[in-house]
Design an enzyme around this catalytic site. Structure first.
Site, PDB file in Angstrom:
ATOM      1  N   SER A  59      36.530  29.744  73.919  1.00  0.00           N
ATOM      2  CA  SER A  59      35.173  29.908  74.170  1.00  0.00           C
ATOM      3  C   SER A  59      33.907  29.666  75.620  1.00  0.00           C
ATOM      4  O   SER A  59      33.449  30.296  75.880  1.00  0.00           O
ATOM      5  CB  SER A  59      33.938  29.033  73.530  1.00  0.00           C
ATOM      6  OG  SER A  59      34.493  27.527  73.412  1.00  0.00           O
ATOM      7  N   HIS A 110      31.654  24.912  77.210  1.00  0.00           N
ATOM      8  CA  HIS A 110      30.742  25.839  77.217  1.00  0.00           C
ATOM      9  C   HIS A 110      29.735  26.221  78.674  1.00  0.00           C
ATOM     10  O   HIS A 110      30.084  26.832  79.473  1.00  0.00           O
ATOM     11  CB  HIS A 110      29.905  26.167  76.360  1.00  0.00           C
ATOM     12  CG  HIS A 110      30.025  26.238  74.392  1.00  0.00           C
ATOM     13  ND1 HIS A 110      29.363  26.301  73.534  1.00  0.00           N
ATOM     14  CD2 HIS A 110      31.408  26.861  74.254  1.00  0.00           C
ATOM     15  CE1 HIS A 110      30.627  26.084  72.309  1.00  0.00           C
ATOM     16  NE2 HIS A 110      31.752  26.523  73.300  1.00  0.00           N
TER      17      HIS A 110
END
Length: 154
Positions: A59, A110
């Protein structure tokens, strides 16, 4: 919130081999940034928690690709979490929304991906990476006109 077109559009634009090498570089950069963030937070907050957590998955790299895709598209708006936001801020809004809606998601992972994307698109690191990849593959990475106008800090 990830749009699978992100990777495909970049792969078409850069070529499969260049895109594969770019993914390797972005993955490495995201990982380095993750470790640096962990060390900074550990020292700043005097809490070992940040060096004992891990991020698993892709991610962070997807967030970096989101930044790259945003830099390759003309300035406009994107629908994120029920809001129309400027395309260049979409990854940042997604970071906040995911952190609020999925508290166990890796905020730091992230964030590392977004920072890797910004470093690639806004500093000489991206140009150096592009040249290195071109040397390896024999094919240049061609960016869109809007790429050179994005993420400027002026």
């Amino acid at each position: 919130m990830y749009n699978s077109r992100t990777g495909r559009s970049l792969e078409r634009r850069y070529g499969s081999t260049n895109f594969a090498f770019l993914l390797l570089m972005i993955s490495a950069l995201t990982s380095v940034i993750y470790v640096v963030l962990g060390q900074l937070l550990t020292k700043t907050l005097q809490d070992e928690y940040y060096m004992k957590t891990c991020a698993i998955g892709f991610s962070g790299v997807i967030f970096a690709l989101k930044v790259l895709t945003s830099s390759e598209t003309p300035r406009g708006r994107e629908f994120v979490g029920g809001l129309w936001v400027p395309t260049r801020y979409a990854a940042w809004i997604e970071l906040i929304l995911i952190h609020l809606l999925v508290p166990n998601a890796s905020f730091m992972g992230h964030l590392a991906g977004i920072l890797a994307g910004v470093i690639y698109t806004s500093t000489p690191v991206g140009t150096i990476a592009d040249e290195f990849i071109s040397l390896l593959t024999g094919e240049r990475i061609i960016h869109g006109v809007s790429y050179y106008q994005s993420y400027t800090f002026s």
